[in-house]
Motif scaffolding. Structure first.
Motif, short mmCIF file in Angstrom:
data_model
loop_
_atom_site.label_atom_id
_atom_site.label_comp_id
_atom_site.label_asym_id
_atom_site.label_seq_id
_atom_site.Cartn_x
_atom_site.Cartn_y
_atom_site.Cartn_z
N LEU A 11 0.83 -1.20 0.00
CA LEU A 11 0.00 0.00 0.00
C LEU A 11 0.87 1.26 0.00
O LEU A 11 1.92 1.29 0.62
CB LEU A 11 -0.92 0.02 1.23
CG LEU A 11 -2.05 -1.00 1.22
CD1 LEU A 11 -2.74 -1.03 2.57
CD2 LEU A 11 -3.06 -0.66 0.13
N ARG A 12 0.40 2.26 -0.70
CA ARG A 12 1.11 3.55 -0.72
C ARG A 12 0.83 4.33 0.55
O ARG A 12 -0.15 4.07 1.25
CB ARG A 12 0.64 4.38 -1.91
CG ARG A 12 0.98 3.79 -3.22
CD ARG A 12 0.57 4.75 -4.31
NE ARG A 12 0.36 3.98 -5.54
CZ ARG A 12 -0.40 4.36 -6.52
NH1 ARG A 12 -1.05 5.50 -6.46
NH2 ARG A 12 -0.52 3.62 -7.59
N SER A 13 1.65 5.32 0.81
CA SER A 13 1.42 6.21 1.94
C SER A 13 0.05 6.85 1.77
O SER A 13 -0.31 7.30 0.68
CB SER A 13 2.51 7.28 1.98
OG SER A 13 2.33 8.09 3.12
N GLY A 14 -0.74 6.84 2.81
CA GLY A 14 -2.10 7.35 2.74
C GLY A 14 -3.12 6.28 2.39
O GLY A 14 -4.31 6.52 2.41
N GLY A 15 -2.63 5.07 2.04
CA GLY A 15 -3.53 3.96 1.73
C GLY A 15 -4.31 3.53 2.95
O GLY A 15 -3.92 3.80 4.09
#
Length: 87
Positions: A11-15
Protein backbone atom coordinates in the motif's frame (compact mmCIF):
# COMPACT_ATOMS: atom_id res chain seq x y z
CA UNK A 1 1.14 -10.92 11.08
CA UNK A 2 2.82 -11.78 7.79
CA UNK A 3 -0.28 -10.68 5.86
CA UNK A 4 -0.35 -7.33 7.68
CA UNK A 5 3.30 -6.73 6.86
CA UNK A 6 2.69 -7.65 3.21
CA UNK A 7 -0.33 -5.33 3.00
CA UNK A 8 1.69 -2.49 4.51
CA UNK A 9 4.50 -3.08 2.01
CA UNK A 10 2.26 -2.86 -1.08
CA UNK A 11 0.00 0.00 0.00
CA UNK A 12 1.11 3.55 -0.72
CA UNK A 13 1.42 6.21 1.94
CA UNK A 14 -2.10 7.35 2.74
CA UNK A 15 -3.53 3.96 1.73
CA UNK A 16 -6.28 2.47 3.82
CA UNK A 17 -6.62 -1.07 5.18
CA UNK A 18 -9.93 -2.30 6.61
CA UNK A 19 -10.25 -5.28 8.93
CA UNK A 20 -13.49 -6.92 10.02
CA UNK A 21 -13.02 -9.33 12.85
CA UNK A 22 -15.38 -11.42 14.93
CA UNK A 23 -15.17 -11.19 18.69
CA UNK A 24 -16.16 -14.26 20.67
CA UNK A 25 -18.74 -13.29 23.25
CA UNK A 26 -19.81 -15.18 26.33
CA UNK A 27 -23.22 -15.91 24.89
CA UNK A 28 -24.42 -19.48 25.12
CA UNK A 29 -24.81 -19.96 21.37
CA UNK A 30 -23.14 -17.24 19.29
CA UNK A 31 -24.80 -17.67 15.88
CA UNK A 32 -22.33 -15.51 14.04
CA UNK A 33 -19.41 -17.66 15.20
CA UNK A 34 -21.10 -20.85 14.00
CA UNK A 35 -21.92 -19.32 10.61
CA UNK A 36 -18.35 -18.05 10.20
CA UNK A 37 -16.87 -21.42 11.20
CA UNK A 38 -19.14 -23.19 8.70
CA UNK A 39 -18.03 -20.77 5.97
CA UNK A 40 -14.38 -21.42 6.80
CA UNK A 41 -14.95 -25.18 6.80
CA UNK A 42 -16.52 -25.02 3.33
CA UNK A 43 -13.86 -22.73 1.87
CA UNK A 44 -10.90 -24.39 3.58
CA UNK A 45 -9.98 -21.29 5.58
CA UNK A 46 -8.62 -21.14 9.11
CA UNK A 47 -9.84 -19.12 12.06
CA UNK A 48 -7.48 -17.40 14.48
CA UNK A 49 -9.40 -15.96 17.41
CA UNK A 50 -7.53 -13.08 19.04
CA UNK A 51 -8.56 -10.36 21.45
CA UNK A 52 -9.18 -6.89 20.07
CA UNK A 53 -6.17 -5.61 22.02
CA UNK A 54 -3.93 -8.20 20.35
CA UNK A 55 -5.28 -7.28 16.91
CA UNK A 56 -4.68 -3.56 17.58
CA UNK A 57 -1.10 -4.32 18.64
CA UNK A 58 -0.48 -6.39 15.50
CA UNK A 59 -1.87 -3.65 13.24
CA UNK A 60 0.33 -1.00 14.88
CA UNK A 61 3.41 -3.25 14.84
CA UNK A 62 2.95 -3.74 11.07
CA UNK A 63 3.26 0.04 10.66
CA UNK A 64 -0.38 1.08 10.34
CA UNK A 65 -2.01 3.97 12.18
CA UNK A 66 -5.51 3.12 13.42
CA UNK A 67 -8.00 5.72 12.14
CA UNK A 68 -11.22 4.07 13.36
CA UNK A 69 -11.86 1.21 15.73
CA UNK A 70 -15.41 0.25 16.68
CA UNK A 71 -17.79 -2.64 17.23
CA UNK A 72 -20.85 -3.10 15.05
CA UNK A 73 -24.08 -5.00 15.10
CA UNK A 74 -26.53 -5.45 17.91
CA UNK A 75 -24.39 -7.83 19.94
CA UNK A 76 -21.03 -6.24 19.20
CA UNK A 77 -19.70 -9.54 17.84
CA UNK A 78 -18.19 -7.83 14.81
CA UNK A 79 -15.42 -5.30 15.15
CA UNK A 80 -14.06 -3.00 12.46
CA UNK A 81 -10.60 -1.50 12.34
CA UNK A 82 -9.73 1.06 9.68
CA UNK A 83 -5.99 1.69 9.48
CA UNK A 84 -3.96 4.09 7.39
CA UNK A 85 -0.48 3.62 5.96
CA UNK A 86 2.20 6.13 6.83
CA UNK A 87 5.57 5.69 5.16
Amino acid sequence: MIQLNMAHAVLRSGGRFVIRTMMIKDKRFPWLMWIENLHLLITGGKAFYRSIDEIRRMVKTAGFVIAEDKPSGTGGELHWIVADVQK
